[in-house]
Scaffold this motif. Sequence first.
Motif, PDB file in Angstrom:
ATOM      1  N   ARG A  30       0.548  -1.307   0.080  1.00 23.46           N
ATOM      2  CA  ARG A  30      -0.259  -0.426   0.561  1.00 23.46           C
ATOM      3  C   ARG A  30       0.476   1.283  -0.201  1.00 23.46           C
ATOM      4  O   ARG A  30       2.477   1.290   0.358  1.00 23.46           O
ATOM      5  N   ARG A  31       0.411   2.124  -0.408  1.00 23.71           N
ATOM      6  CA  ARG A  31       0.527   3.695  -0.239  1.00 23.71           C
ATOM      7  C   ARG A  31       0.471   4.311   0.878  1.00 23.71           C
ATOM      8  O   ARG A  31      -0.754   4.488   0.506  1.00 23.71           O
ATOM      9  N   PRO A  32       1.246   4.800   1.669  1.00 20.05           N
ATOM     10  CA  PRO A  32       0.986   5.335   2.998  1.00 20.05           C
ATOM     11  C   PRO A  32       0.966   6.842   2.279  1.00 20.05           C
ATOM     12  O   PRO A  32       0.655   7.526   3.490  1.00 20.05           O
ATOM     13  N   TYR A  33      -0.205   7.925   1.504  1.00 21.55           N
ATOM     14  CA  TYR A  33      -0.083   8.959   0.968  1.00 21.55           C
ATOM     15  C   TYR A  33      -0.519   8.841  -0.505  1.00 21.55           C
ATOM     16  O   TYR A  33      -0.544   7.706  -1.231  1.00 21.55           O
ATOM     17  N   ARG A  34      -1.139   9.868  -0.199  1.00 23.44           N
ATOM     18  CA  ARG A  34      -2.127  10.048  -1.844  1.00 23.44           C
ATOM     19  C   ARG A  34      -1.002  10.305  -2.918  1.00 23.44           C
ATOM     20  O   ARG A  34      -0.255  11.729  -2.670  1.00 23.44           O
ATOM     21  N   PRO A  35      -1.449  10.162  -4.160  1.00 31.07           N
ATOM     22  CA  PRO A  35      -0.547  10.665  -5.343  1.00 31.07           C
ATOM     23  C   PRO A  35      -0.567  12.246  -5.344  1.00 31.07           C
ATOM     24  O   PRO A  35      -1.867  12.575  -4.928  1.00 31.07           O
ATOM     25  N   GLY A  36      -0.025  13.305  -4.987  1.00 29.33           N
ATOM     26  CA  GLY A  36       0.581  14.980  -5.129  1.00 29.33           C
ATOM     27  C   GLY A  36      -0.492  15.691  -6.928  1.00 29.33           C
ATOM     28  O   GLY A  36      -0.525  14.111  -7.312  1.00 29.33           O
ATOM     29  N   PRO A  37      -1.028  16.508  -6.887  1.00 27.70           N
ATOM     30  CA  PRO A  37      -1.795  16.940  -7.643  1.00 27.70           C
ATOM     31  C   PRO A  37      -1.094  16.827  -8.835  1.00 27.70           C
ATOM     32  O   PRO A  37      -1.461  17.086  -9.705  1.00 27.70           O
ATOM     33  N   TRP A  38       0.786  17.885  -8.890  1.00 36.81           N
ATOM     34  CA  TRP A  38       1.351  17.349 -10.194  1.00 36.81           C
ATOM     35  C   TRP A  38       1.253  16.138 -11.373  1.00 36.81           C
ATOM     36  O   TRP A  38       1.573  15.694 -11.425  1.00 36.81           O
ATOM     37  N   ARG A  39       0.888  14.650  -9.794  1.00 40.94           N
ATOM     38  CA  ARG A  39       1.680  13.532 -10.637  1.00 40.94           C
ATOM     39  C   ARG A  39       0.045  13.606 -11.439  1.00 40.94           C
ATOM     40  O   ARG A  39       0.475  13.230 -12.098  1.00 40.94           O
ATOM     41  N   VAL A  40      -0.715  13.650 -10.280  1.00 40.90           N
ATOM     42  CA  VAL A  40      -1.819  13.449 -11.296  1.00 40.90           C
ATOM     43  C   VAL A  40      -2.420  14.480 -12.798  1.00 40.90           C
ATOM     44  O   VAL A  40      -3.262  13.461 -12.923  1.00 40.90           O
ATOM     45  N   ALA A  41      -1.733  15.415 -12.385  1.00 41.49           N
ATOM     46  CA  ALA A  41      -2.584  16.658 -13.861  1.00 41.49           C
ATOM     47  C   ALA A  41      -1.503  15.901 -14.494  1.00 41.49           C
ATOM     48  O   ALA A  41      -1.917  16.027 -16.027  1.00 41.49           O
ATOM     49  N   ARG A 149      19.515   4.902   0.629  1.00 43.80           N
ATOM     50  CA  ARG A 149      19.131   5.508  -0.239  1.00 43.80           C
ATOM     51  C   ARG A 149      17.456   6.101  -0.594  1.00 43.80           C
ATOM     52  O   ARG A 149      16.524   6.072   1.011  1.00 43.80           O
ATOM     53  N   THR A 150      17.763   7.709  -1.205  1.00 47.96           N
ATOM     54  CA  THR A 150      16.219   8.243  -0.440  1.00 47.96           C
ATOM     55  C   THR A 150      15.276   7.823  -1.704  1.00 47.96           C
ATOM     56  O   THR A 150      15.464   7.453  -2.292  1.00 47.96           O
ATOM     57  N   VAL A 151      14.361   8.168  -0.843  1.00 45.40           N
ATOM     58  CA  VAL A 151      13.154   7.213  -0.995  1.00 45.40           C
ATOM     59  C   VAL A 151      11.967   7.819  -1.320  1.00 45.40           C
ATOM     60  O   VAL A 151      11.033   8.058  -2.377  1.00 45.40           O
ATOM     61  N   LEU A 152      11.542   9.290  -0.971  1.00 46.54           N
ATOM     62  CA  LEU A 152      10.772  10.571  -0.832  1.00 46.54           C
ATOM     63  C   LEU A 152      11.559  11.785  -0.380  1.00 46.54           C
ATOM     64  O   LEU A 152      12.505  11.685   0.674  1.00 46.54           O
ATOM     65  N   THR A 153      10.754  13.079  -1.052  1.00 49.57           N
ATOM     66  CA  THR A 153      11.729  13.788  -0.647  1.00 49.57           C
ATOM     67  C   THR A 153      10.298  14.936  -1.042  1.00 49.57           C
ATOM     68  O   THR A 153       9.624  15.117  -1.486  1.00 49.57           O
ATOM     69  N   ASP A 154      10.395  16.049  -0.546  1.00 52.73           N
ATOM     70  CA  ASP A 154       9.997  16.451  -0.197  1.00 52.73           C
ATOM     71  C   ASP A 154       9.383  17.874  -1.442  1.00 52.73           C
ATOM     72  O   ASP A 154       8.391  18.963  -1.512  1.00 52.73           O
ATOM     73  N   HIS A 155      10.073  18.324  -2.283  1.00 53.62           N
ATOM     74  CA  HIS A 155      10.142  18.113  -3.316  1.00 53.62           C
ATOM     75  C   HIS A 155       9.873  17.846  -4.807  1.00 53.62           C
ATOM     76  O   HIS A 155      10.485  17.882  -6.118  1.00 53.62           O
ATOM     77  N   ASN A 156       9.779  16.065  -5.000  1.00 52.08           N
ATOM     78  CA  ASN A 156       9.140  15.522  -5.537  1.00 52.08           C
ATOM     79  C   ASN A 156       7.761  15.709  -6.112  1.00 52.08           C
ATOM     80  O   ASN A 156       7.155  16.590  -5.625  1.00 52.08           O
ATOM     81  N   ALA A 157       6.592  14.753  -7.334  1.00 47.64           N
ATOM     82  CA  ALA A 157       5.273  14.926  -7.857  1.00 47.64           C
ATOM     83  C   ALA A 157       4.666  15.331  -6.325  1.00 47.64           C
ATOM     84  O   ALA A 157       3.771  15.276  -6.576  1.00 47.64           O
ATOM     85  N   ASP A 158       4.485  14.880  -5.208  1.00 49.17           N
ATOM     86  CA  ASP A 158       3.523  14.151  -4.615  1.00 49.17           C
ATOM     87  C   ASP A 158       3.400  15.281  -3.696  1.00 49.17           C
ATOM     88  O   ASP A 158       2.616  15.032  -2.907  1.00 49.17           O
ATOM     89  N   PHE A 159       4.588  15.907  -3.600  1.00 53.88           N
ATOM     90  CA  PHE A 159       4.334  17.187  -1.887  1.00 53.88           C
ATOM     91  C   PHE A 159       4.791  18.391  -3.015  1.00 53.88           C
ATOM     92  O   PHE A 159       5.440  18.823  -1.146  1.00 53.88           O
TER      93      PHE A 159
END
Length: 183
Positions: A30-41, A149-159
Amino acid sequence: MPLHFLTADGEPDAAPSDAPLPYEERERWRRPYRPGPWRVAVAALSLLIASYLLMSTLIIAMAGTLAEAGVCLVASVLVIAYALRLLRMGVWVSSHGIRQVSLFRTATSAWRNVTAVRTAQQPVRWLGMPRTVQGQALLVEPRGGESPRTVLTDHNADFLARPEAFDRAADVVEAWAAEYRHP
């Protein structure tokens, strides 16, 4: 229109206590967060382009040759596959481990092979581009002395522009690691 969740007296039905909740299945990825608006757009725009390609495939098949229609059909299938993979990208967790899905590859680490999961301030890539900015990153440190290994950043398309969503997602991944990681 009947409201099945209400009883005859208008009170909500009591939820059955023996029914499992959807988040209780710890074996499923499971993904522990929702896809961000940039990714969805971007995915929605890609699917819009794919619909135009499919329409042109139909028009070319009726008026042109089947080889030309086949080229348009292959292009539309590739755009649809891109949009679906784009929506699937991100971090997924289960009781088995942590999985990072990118556009062309997937990397899975079992919890027993993870030393630590932590958040750090460091230069991060902005929307996955080569440009870096100062930000937060969720790092997974594997056993054996390999580099984190970097898995998430606060500047990717989700956040991007959603720091509270990044903090929640990082906390959830760290909680999964704390629960399933063996010291």
